[in-house]
Design a protein around this motif. Structure first.
Motif, PDB file in Angstrom:
ATOM      1  N   SER A   1      40.603  37.212  47.251  1.00 38.51           N
ATOM      2  CA  SER A   1      40.568  35.840  46.997  1.00 38.51           C
ATOM      3  C   SER A   1      41.834  35.696  46.145  1.00 38.51           C
ATOM      4  CB  SER A   1      39.727  35.744  45.810  1.00 38.51           C
ATOM      5  OG  SER A   1      39.828  34.384  44.971  1.00 38.51           O
TER       6      SER A   1
ATOM      7  N   CYS B   1      35.312  38.628  44.245  1.00 40.36           N
ATOM      8  CA  CYS B   1      36.020  39.486  45.676  1.00 40.36           C
ATOM      9  C   CYS B   1      36.655  39.505  45.974  1.00 40.36           C
ATOM     10  CB  CYS B   1      34.769  38.716  46.955  1.00 40.36           C
ATOM     11  SG  CYS B   1      35.730  37.103  47.441  1.00 40.36           S
TER      12      CYS B   1
ATOM     13  N   CYS C   1      36.090  36.393  52.736  1.00 41.32           N
ATOM     14  CA  CYS C   1      36.377  35.774  50.971  1.00 41.32           C
ATOM     15  C   CYS C   1      37.771  35.101  50.796  1.00 41.32           C
ATOM     16  CB  CYS C   1      36.836  37.342  50.081  1.00 41.32           C
ATOM     17  SG  CYS C   1      37.184  37.280  48.856  1.00 41.32           S
TER      18      CYS C   1
ATOM     19  N   SER D   1      37.309  31.177  51.807  1.00 46.02           N
ATOM     20  CA  SER D   1      35.740  31.163  50.828  1.00 46.02           C
ATOM     21  C   SER D   1      36.502  30.815  49.461  1.00 46.02           C
ATOM     22  CB  SER D   1      35.182  31.774  50.564  1.00 46.02           C
ATOM     23  OG  SER D   1      33.335  32.507  51.461  1.00 46.02           O
ATOM     24  N   SER D   2      37.742  31.104  49.309  1.00 45.46           N
ATOM     25  CA  SER D   2      38.535  31.509  47.414  1.00 45.46           C
ATOM     26  C   SER D   2      39.686  29.354  48.189  1.00 45.46           C
ATOM     27  CB  SER D   2      39.327  32.523  47.901  1.00 45.46           C
ATOM     28  OG  SER D   2      40.493  32.921  48.209  1.00 45.46           O
TER      29      SER D   2
ATOM     30  N   ASP E   1      39.196  41.216  54.715  1.00 50.17           N
ATOM     31  CA  ASP E   1      38.530  40.135  53.348  1.00 50.17           C
ATOM     32  C   ASP E   1      38.785  38.487  54.033  1.00 50.17           C
ATOM     33  OD1 ASP E   1      41.362  39.901  53.471  1.00 50.17           O
ATOM     34  OD2 ASP E   1      41.883  40.743  51.228  1.00 50.17           O
TER      35      ASP E   1
END
Length: 246
Positions: free
Chosen positions: A231, A228, A196, A199-200, A193
């Motif tokens: 995160s 998602c 995600c 991105s967080s 992951d």
């Protein structure tokens, strides 16, 4: 039997790896400890030695904001109303002119905005006890606002001698946050992951937010995260419009 033993070992370590991939590393406790230690005044943050004297100038600040007819605001409220918030020591104080005085600060820690390393700030001079007694070599916590090309400050904005200020209420400085973001990015790598997670972290970094502590978000803030798996969760002001969590 030997092949079966090897298979069991692989399954065991595979299960650990999978569990690690599904969980974002919790750094809230260590981050809170870092903040607590960072809020303890050091010899460089309490005051600066005045050049040529070897002593820290004593500055009296007996006048309260109430006596100056200022609104009684918390450090966080002063922070919200300011364009810049930083600590720094006075490198130069210009003579007053037309009821104003320019003070040059060497910026140390930044809590809001992007002030220059050497910041010129203008303060009004009224000839009353409400005037800030800026002294060369003395350190201050400065709240300042940008107005028509000038950066202004005053006692009512919350600016005061650093040793009398409550910088811990402002949270960690931007420098400490940047160090935290580097560590959080490293924990995102090598996971299923990872996109995600990264991105967080990017979303959290835009607002200079920090991860939600174990005891939950403090008063006046709410948790936020991306929708998602993997995160991070961070705290944002209740007035923040860019809220992603349902």
């Amino acid at each position: 039997m030997r092949a079966r033993g090897i298979l069991l070992i692989l399954l065991f370590f595979g299960g650990i790896t999978g569990a690690m991939a599904e969980t974002v590393v919790d750094v809230s406790r260590e981050w809170q400890m870092r903040m607590s230690s960072a809020s303890v005044p050091t010899s460089s943050s309490v005051g600066s030695v005045q050049p040529g004297t070897g002593t820290i100038p004593a500055v009296q600040e007996s006048t309260s904001p109430i006596a100056c007819q200022c609104d009684s605001l918390t450090p966080q409220e002063h922070l919200e109303e300011s364009t810049y918030a930083f600590t720094g020591w006075v490198a130069e104080v210009h003579a007053s002119k037309n009821g104003k005085r320019t003070v040059v600060f060497d910026v140390d820690e930044i809590f809001k905005g992007s002030p220059k390393p050497e910041m010129k700030v203008t303060a009004e001079v009224s000839g009353t006890d409400c005037d800030l007694p800026f002294e060369e070599g003395q350190s201050y916590l400065v709240y300042a606002q940008w107005e028509w090309g000038s950066v202004i400050t005053s006692r009512c904005m919350g600016t005061k001698v650093l040793e009398k200020a409550k910088t811990a209420a402002l949270g960690p400085s931007q420098e400490l946050k940047e160090k935290l973001y580097i560590r959080l990015r490293n924990t995102c790598m090598g996971r299923y992951d990872t996109p995600c997670c990264l991105s967080s972290l990017k979303a959290m970094r835009v607002g200079y937010f920090v991860p939600e502590p174990e005891e939950g978000c403090p008063s006046g803030t709410i948790p936020d995260r991306l929708r998602c798996a993997g995160s991070y969760t961070w705290c944002i002001p209740v007035t923040e419009k860019d809220h992603r969590q349902p």
